[in-house]
Scaffold this motif. Sequence first.
Motif, PDB file in Angstrom:
ATOM      1  N   GLU A  50      -9.106   3.590   2.136  1.00  0.00           N
ATOM      2  CA  GLU A  50     -10.122   2.563   1.903  1.00  0.00           C
ATOM      3  C   GLU A  50      -9.546   1.370   1.138  1.00  0.00           C
ATOM      4  O   GLU A  50      -9.865   0.217   1.432  1.00  0.00           O
ATOM      5  N   VAL A  51      -8.689   1.631   0.159  1.00  0.00           N
ATOM      6  CA  VAL A  51      -8.042   0.544  -0.587  1.00  0.00           C
ATOM      7  C   VAL A  51      -7.222  -0.306   0.377  1.00  0.00           C
ATOM      8  O   VAL A  51      -7.304  -1.540   0.359  1.00  0.00           O
ATOM      9  N   ALA A  52      -6.450   0.354   1.228  1.00  0.00           N
ATOM     10  CA  ALA A  52      -5.629  -0.364   2.206  1.00  0.00           C
ATOM     11  C   ALA A  52      -6.502  -1.219   3.113  1.00  0.00           C
ATOM     12  O   ALA A  52      -6.195  -2.391   3.362  1.00  0.00           O
ATOM     13  N   SER A  53      -7.589  -0.654   3.566  1.00  0.00           N
ATOM     14  CA  SER A  53      -8.497  -1.378   4.461  1.00  0.00           C
ATOM     15  C   SER A  53      -9.126  -2.585   3.763  1.00  0.00           C
ATOM     16  O   SER A  53      -9.159  -3.685   4.313  1.00  0.00           O
ATOM     17  N   ARG A  54      -9.618  -2.387   2.551  1.00  0.00           N
ATOM     18  CA  ARG A  54     -10.262  -3.482   1.813  1.00  0.00           C
ATOM     19  C   ARG A  54      -9.300  -4.632   1.515  1.00  0.00           C
ATOM     20  O   ARG A  54      -9.700  -5.789   1.526  1.00  0.00           O
ATOM     21  N   LEU A  55      -8.049  -4.282   1.211  1.00  0.00           N
ATOM     22  CA  LEU A  55      -7.085  -5.310   0.834  1.00  0.00           C
ATOM     23  C   LEU A  55      -6.260  -5.813   2.020  1.00  0.00           C
ATOM     24  O   LEU A  55      -5.452  -6.730   1.871  1.00  0.00           O
ATOM     25  N   GLY A  56      -6.447  -5.188   3.176  1.00  0.00           N
ATOM     26  CA  GLY A  56      -5.709  -5.610   4.361  1.00  0.00           C
ATOM     27  C   GLY A  56      -4.217  -5.343   4.265  1.00  0.00           C
ATOM     28  O   GLY A  56      -3.406  -6.148   4.716  1.00  0.00           O
ATOM     29  N   ILE A  57      -3.854  -4.217   3.641  1.00  0.00           N
ATOM     30  CA  ILE A  57      -2.448  -3.850   3.509  1.00  0.00           C
ATOM     31  C   ILE A  57      -2.251  -2.439   4.052  1.00  0.00           C
ATOM     32  O   ILE A  57      -3.214  -1.712   4.300  1.00  0.00           O
ATOM     33  N   ASN A  58      -1.014  -2.048   4.201  1.00  0.00           N
ATOM     34  CA  ASN A  58      -0.649  -0.742   4.709  1.00  0.00           C
ATOM     35  C   ASN A  58      -0.863   0.312   3.633  1.00  0.00           C
ATOM     36  O   ASN A  58      -0.714   0.033   2.442  1.00  0.00           O
ATOM     37  N   GLU A  59      -1.172   1.553   4.040  1.00  0.00           N
ATOM     38  CA  GLU A  59      -1.353   2.643   3.077  1.00  0.00           C
ATOM     39  C   GLU A  59      -0.082   2.900   2.268  1.00  0.00           C
ATOM     40  O   GLU A  59      -0.149   3.237   1.092  1.00  0.00           O
ATOM     41  N   GLY A  60       1.069   2.744   2.898  1.00  0.00           N
ATOM     42  CA  GLY A  60       2.342   2.918   2.182  1.00  0.00           C
ATOM     43  C   GLY A  60       2.488   1.896   1.071  1.00  0.00           C
ATOM     44  O   GLY A  60       3.042   2.195   0.003  1.00  0.00           O
ATOM     45  N   THR A  61       1.994   0.698   1.302  1.00  0.00           N
ATOM     46  CA  THR A  61       2.045  -0.344   0.282  1.00  0.00           C
ATOM     47  C   THR A  61       1.129   0.003  -0.884  1.00  0.00           C
ATOM     48  O   THR A  61       1.468  -0.236  -2.046  1.00  0.00           O
ATOM     49  N   VAL A  62      -0.020   0.598  -0.560  1.00  0.00           N
ATOM     50  CA  VAL A  62      -0.930   1.052  -1.622  1.00  0.00           C
ATOM     51  C   VAL A  62      -0.203   2.065  -2.505  1.00  0.00           C
ATOM     52  O   VAL A  62      -0.218   1.969  -3.732  1.00  0.00           O
ATOM     53  N   GLU A  63       0.467   3.040  -1.870  1.00  0.00           N
ATOM     54  CA  GLU A  63       1.222   4.043  -2.617  1.00  0.00           C
ATOM     55  C   GLU A  63       2.256   3.409  -3.527  1.00  0.00           C
ATOM     56  O   GLU A  63       2.425   3.803  -4.679  1.00  0.00           O
ATOM     57  N   LYS A  64       2.979   2.416  -2.988  1.00  0.00           N
ATOM     58  CA  LYS A  64       4.037   1.756  -3.770  1.00  0.00           C
ATOM     59  C   LYS A  64       3.457   1.002  -4.958  1.00  0.00           C
ATOM     60  O   LYS A  64       4.022   1.012  -6.048  1.00  0.00           O
ATOM     61  N   HIS A  65       2.331   0.323  -4.741  1.00  0.00           N
ATOM     62  CA  HIS A  65       1.688  -0.401  -5.845  1.00  0.00           C
ATOM     63  C   HIS A  65       1.233   0.579  -6.928  1.00  0.00           C
ATOM     64  O   HIS A  65       1.400   0.309  -8.123  1.00  0.00           O
ATOM     65  N   VAL A  66       0.651   1.700  -6.523  1.00  0.00           N
ATOM     66  CA  VAL A  66       0.182   2.681  -7.500  1.00  0.00           C
ATOM     67  C   VAL A  66       1.371   3.239  -8.278  1.00  0.00           C
ATOM     68  O   VAL A  66       1.338   3.317  -9.512  1.00  0.00           O
ATOM     69  N   ALA A  67       2.429   3.607  -7.566  1.00  0.00           N
ATOM     70  CA  ALA A  67       3.615   4.160  -8.239  1.00  0.00           C
ATOM     71  C   ALA A  67       4.200   3.148  -9.222  1.00  0.00           C
ATOM     72  O   ALA A  67       4.532   3.483 -10.363  1.00  0.00           O
ATOM     73  N   LYS A  68       4.308   1.903  -8.777  1.00  0.00           N
ATOM     74  CA  LYS A  68       4.854   0.856  -9.637  1.00  0.00           C
ATOM     75  C   LYS A  68       3.941   0.632 -10.851  1.00  0.00           C
ATOM     76  O   LYS A  68       4.420   0.539 -11.986  1.00  0.00           O
ATOM     77  N   GLY A  69       2.640   0.556 -10.611  1.00  0.00           N
ATOM     78  CA  GLY A  69       1.693   0.318 -11.696  1.00  0.00           C
ATOM     79  C   GLY A  69       1.706   1.420 -12.731  1.00  0.00           C
ATOM     80  O   GLY A  69       1.740   1.168 -13.935  1.00  0.00           O
ATOM     81  N   VAL A  70       1.699   2.660 -12.271  1.00  0.00           N
ATOM     82  CA  VAL A  70       1.711   3.795 -13.192  1.00  0.00           C
ATOM     83  C   VAL A  70       3.017   3.819 -13.980  1.00  0.00           C
ATOM     84  O   VAL A  70       3.025   4.065 -15.194  1.00  0.00           O
ATOM     85  N   ARG A  71       4.130   3.545 -13.304  1.00  0.00           N
ATOM     86  CA  ARG A  71       5.430   3.520 -13.987  1.00  0.00           C
ATOM     87  C   ARG A  71       5.440   2.433 -15.061  1.00  0.00           C
ATOM     88  O   ARG A  71       5.865   2.657 -16.196  1.00  0.00           O
TER      89      ARG A  71
END
Length: 190
Positions: free
Chosen positions: A139-160
């Motif tokens: 749903e995040v990917a859909s709302r932001l118009g980005i790939n699910e893999g990109t969502v994962e990368k943003h979350v990993a980067k943000g948490v780090r």
Amino acid sequence: MDEDLDAWFAREILSHEGSLVRYLLRTWPHRDDVHDLRQEAYIRVYEAAARARPAAPKSFLFTTARNLMTDRIRRGRVVSIEAAEDLDDLNVLVDEISPEQHASARQQLRRLADAFDRLPPKCRQVVWMRKVEELPQKEVASRLGINEGTVEKHVAKGVRLLADWLYGAGPREVSETPVEESESNLDHGQ
């Protein structure tokens, strides 16, 4: 039935159902019993409130739930080591926080908010949607118009980055480049 009592119960007790279920899931080792514990806590609170309304309804609800879990552990003929260790966790009341704990929690929250504000905008938006709003990755990917893999990368980067700012030696240099590059490659099929 007492309509006043029913309205009070819905307003003061049922409004905490999500928190109560999360608390029970976190502290009770048998997930299958959680809904029974919740219902039993509601019954006890309702019956007690029919006699006299508790001054701190939320605290009363969680204390009742804790006492129910303690009773179930005591009734068991064999107490597992896991359950015995959990008894210590059950002795913390939700509304019984010392002024020092309250001040410490507020300071930690301020530090987290400051660290969160330092995240790159897109990363901050993704982390907020995934971790605070608890939206599914798709749903995040859909709302932001980005790939699910990109969502994962943003979350990993943000948490780090948050962990570095809160627990590490300090913030590293923040750059959108690694995630942005992968975002364009993924979104354009490259």
